[in-house]
Motif scaffolding. Structure first.
Motif, PDB file in Angstrom:
ATOM      1  N   VAL A  82       0.833  -1.204   0.000  1.00  0.00           N
ATOM      2  CA  VAL A  82       0.000   0.000   0.000  1.00  0.00           C
ATOM      3  C   VAL A  82       0.869   1.257   0.000  1.00  0.00           C
ATOM      4  O   VAL A  82       0.585   2.232  -0.728  1.00  0.00           O
ATOM      5  CB  VAL A  82      -0.958  -0.024   1.205  1.00  0.00           C
ATOM      6  N   SER A 138       2.106   1.896  -3.411  1.00  0.00           N
ATOM      7  CA  SER A 138       1.072   2.456  -4.272  1.00  0.00           C
ATOM      8  C   SER A 138       0.845   3.936  -3.973  1.00  0.00           C
ATOM      9  O   SER A 138       0.663   4.760  -4.889  1.00  0.00           O
ATOM     10  CB  SER A 138      -0.228   1.665  -4.088  1.00  0.00           C
ATOM     11  N   ALA A 150       3.588   5.981  -5.482  1.00  0.00           N
ATOM     12  CA  ALA A 150       3.425   6.128  -6.931  1.00  0.00           C
ATOM     13  C   ALA A 150       2.371   7.181  -7.256  1.00  0.00           C
ATOM     14  O   ALA A 150       2.534   7.973  -8.199  1.00  0.00           O
ATOM     15  CB  ALA A 150       3.057   4.783  -7.551  1.00  0.00           C
ATOM     16  N   CYS A 151       1.285   7.213  -6.511  1.00  0.00           N
ATOM     17  CA  CYS A 151       0.226   8.194  -6.763  1.00  0.00           C
ATOM     18  C   CYS A 151       0.702   9.607  -6.452  1.00  0.00           C
ATOM     19  O   CYS A 151       0.396  10.566  -7.181  1.00  0.00           O
ATOM     20  CB  CYS A 151      -1.009   7.864  -5.942  1.00  0.00           C
ATOM     21  N   GLU A 158      -4.786   6.922  -9.615  1.00  0.00           N
ATOM     22  CA  GLU A 158      -5.484   5.658  -9.343  1.00  0.00           C
ATOM     23  C   GLU A 158      -5.855   5.506  -7.878  1.00  0.00           C
ATOM     24  O   GLU A 158      -6.693   4.687  -7.519  1.00  0.00           O
ATOM     25  CB  GLU A 158      -4.624   4.472  -9.790  1.00  0.00           C
ATOM     26  N   CYS A 159      -5.228   6.333  -7.034  1.00  0.00           N
ATOM     27  CA  CYS A 159      -5.531   6.241  -5.606  1.00  0.00           C
ATOM     28  C   CYS A 159      -6.761   7.052  -5.219  1.00  0.00           C
ATOM     29  O   CYS A 159      -7.432   6.733  -4.227  1.00  0.00           O
ATOM     30  CB  CYS A 159      -4.344   6.731  -4.781  1.00  0.00           C
ATOM     31  N   PRO A 210      -7.603   1.157   0.706  1.00  0.00           N
ATOM     32  CA  PRO A 210      -6.668   0.246   0.040  1.00  0.00           C
ATOM     33  C   PRO A 210      -7.074  -1.218   0.222  1.00  0.00           C
ATOM     34  O   PRO A 210      -7.449  -1.647   1.317  1.00  0.00           O
ATOM     35  CB  PRO A 210      -5.340   0.536   0.731  1.00  0.00           C
ATOM     36  N   ARG A 231      -1.277  -7.459  -4.847  1.00  0.00           N
ATOM     37  CA  ARG A 231      -1.723  -6.500  -5.849  1.00  0.00           C
ATOM     38  C   ARG A 231      -2.684  -5.527  -5.208  1.00  0.00           C
ATOM     39  O   ARG A 231      -3.696  -5.911  -4.619  1.00  0.00           O
ATOM     40  CB  ARG A 231      -2.401  -7.229  -7.014  1.00  0.00           C
ATOM     41  N   VAL A 232      -2.402  -4.198  -5.334  1.00  0.00           N
ATOM     42  CA  VAL A 232      -3.161  -3.161  -4.628  1.00  0.00           C
ATOM     43  C   VAL A 232      -4.189  -2.558  -5.555  1.00  0.00           C
ATOM     44  O   VAL A 232      -3.906  -2.234  -6.714  1.00  0.00           O
ATOM     45  CB  VAL A 232      -2.214  -2.059  -4.096  1.00  0.00           C
ATOM     46  N   THR A 233      -5.386  -2.427  -5.017  1.00  0.00           N
ATOM     47  CA  THR A 233      -6.439  -1.635  -5.670  1.00  0.00           C
ATOM     48  C   THR A 233      -7.029  -0.714  -4.614  1.00  0.00           C
ATOM     49  O   THR A 233      -6.922  -0.987  -3.404  1.00  0.00           O
ATOM     50  CB  THR A 233      -7.545  -2.525  -6.253  1.00  0.00           C
ATOM     51  N   TRP A 234      -7.661   0.381  -5.119  1.00  0.00           N
ATOM     52  CA  TRP A 234      -8.242   1.356  -4.204  1.00  0.00           C
ATOM     53  C   TRP A 234      -9.755   1.321  -4.375  1.00  0.00           C
ATOM     54  O   TRP A 234     -10.272   1.530  -5.466  1.00  0.00           O
ATOM     55  CB  TRP A 234      -7.682   2.747  -4.472  1.00  0.00           C
TER      56      TRP A 234
END
Length: 486
Positions: free
Chosen positions: A381, A384, A387-388, A397-398, A469, A479-482
């Protein structure tokens, strides 16, 4: 044919008989009619067993139906007992008060004689009682039959005695209680000695078989017990005290102290005298068992020291430490709380939950995240988020849906972001997602401030709030998704 005078007004006639009856008859009739008896001098004790006839009762009122022929009422009540009565119907005169006291003391002596002796040692047969019998023996209900002769007729009355003073007691003498306390101390000590020696079969001889009904006994084996003793040995058993239940004479408790992995530990053991036990008193396995509810653990196949256990089952265990793992889902474990901690397997060093049994009153089994998965979640997390934040594009993407800098018209390549100080202290505590246990989620708020050049070349700024997250461990990598929050 009309009624006899005493049939027309039975209470009145009874009062008439009462005044002419024997003293004990008058007392009984007073209780029945509820009328106070005028004080009389105590009658001297009769010299013989045959009571003398009394004076004639007052003449009853004349019949209310003079037109009918009514036999003449008797002038005097029949003697008590009447001479014409047969021997089996004769009732001896009640005992005088001193004899009544002797009768009561005989009951007390009988009650003491009913007090069972101290239970026999283990291996010997013992008298059994079920909990249902407690109330039936607590109060003695006496039934007495009284024969009263009125006008040559025999009236049978049932007299109930509900006095607790005459009820049998089951109090133990000091000697009996001392013997029983020693027996229970030996029982508990023998039970823990078998556990220390990893002898599950011998330990179960101290347990009533009924405790194993409708329960999962897969952990009550030598192998599991040996693994528990290797991980956290139990030493220096002391039965500190044995207390008897004041409300139920077939129940007692024993406070036991011992060393568990070198640390002082105290637990309370229940002891019962079960009807199904061949050896009298026995240890009751702790009812606060390890239960894995299917609502959380369905399909996860939990294991204890590598032994699979069923979900929705009452999983029994001896005192000690137990390793709980999920081989098919290593990112999962149990929520830590008093008595349940995070640890590593004594076999291969993998993440496990360590359950100290018996569980405390406030402890329960709840699905959580393993220590390694929590570290992997935090790492993924934060990568991620970095990166955001470092992206110069307007979309992120966050960010929540419709909440990115691009929504305010920020031009790609002109955006500069940094985490808001209020949301920069991130301490993640992810939890499994019900229905998708490969995914872990953190309910937290993350925000980033930005400055950018917006449409028309004007400078703009604002705040982006990120979603929740989520990390999916089912793909073999985190693998991270928001999760978008509307």
């Amino acid at each position: 044919m009309g009624d006899f005078p005493w049939q027309k007004d039975p209470d009145r006639e009874r009062r008439t008989w009462r005044r002419s009856g024997m003293p004990w008859q008058r007392d009984a009739e007073d209780d029945a009619l509820g009328e106070p008896e005028p004080p009389v001098a105590p009658a001297p004790a009769p010299e013989s067993q045959d009571p003398e006839p009394h004076e004639a009762a007052p003449q009853p009122d004349p019949p209310r139906e003079p037109a009918q022929e009514v036999p003449e009422a008797p002038q005097t009540p029949p003697a008590y007992p009447p001479e014409a009565a047969s021997p089996e119907h004769a009732v001896p005169a009640p005992a005088a008060p001193p004899q009544r006291e002797k009768k009561k003391s005989r009951k007390k002596r009988a009650a003491r004689s009913m007090t069972p002796a101290s239970p026999a040692p283990r291996g010997a047969s013992a008298a059994k009682r079920s909990p249902a019998k407690k109330s039936s023996t607590g109060t003695k209900v006496g039934m007495g039959v009284a024969l009263v002769l009125v006008g040559g007729s025999v009236i049978t009355g049932i007299v109930n005695s509900l006095g607790d003073d005459d009820a049998p007691t089951y109090e133990r003498t000091a000697e009996e209680e001392g013997d029983l306390r020693q027996q229970l101390t030996d029982t508990v000590s023998g039970y823990f000695d078998a556990i220390m020696e990893a002898d599950a079969a011998r330990a179960l001889t101290y347990v009533d078989p009924s405790d194993l009904e409708d329960a999962d006994g897969s952990l009550l084996t030598d192998d599991v017990l040996a693994a528990a003793q290797d991980r956290a040995p139990i030493d220096e058993i002391t039965v500190a005290s044995v207390d008897f239940d004041p409300d139920y004479r077939f129940h007692a408790t024993a406070d036991v102290t011992y060393l568990l992995r070198g640390e002082d530990t105290t637990t309370t053991v229940d002891l019962w005298n079960h009807a199904s036990s061949d050896d009298g008193w026995s240890v009751r396995l702790d009812s606060r068992s390890m239960m894995f509810p299917s609502t959380m653990f369905e399909g996860l196949r939990p294991t204890v020291y590598g032994e699979p256990v069923e979900v929705d089952a009452q999983v029994l265990a001896f005192p000690g430490e137990y390793e709980v793992a999920f081989p098919d889902s290593p990112h999962l474990s149990l929520v830590t709380m008093p008595g349940i901690g995070a640890g590593t397997s004594s076999e291969d060093g993998s993440d496990v939950a360590v359950v100290t049994f018996p569980l405390g009153d406030d402890a329960y089994i709840d699905l959580g995240v393993s220590a390694s998965a929590q570290a992997a979640f935090t790492e993924a997390v934060m990568a991620s988020i970095d990166a955001c934040v470092s992206s110069a594009n307007g979309d992120s993407e966050c960010a929540r849906a419709g909440g990115s800098a691009a929504h305010d018209g920020a031009v790609d390549g002109t955006v500069a972001r940094h985490l808001d100080e209020e949301f920069s202290d991130l301490d993640f505590e992810p939890r499994p997602v019900m229905g998708d246990q490969d995914r872990l989620r953190e309910i937290t708020t993350v925000g980033a401030e930005y400055e950018a050049t917006c449409d028309g070349g004007v400078e703009c700024s604002g705040m982006e709030f990120f979603g929740y997250p989520n990390v999916d461990f089912g793909t073999g990598s985190a693998r991270v998704t928001w999760e978008s929050i509307d």
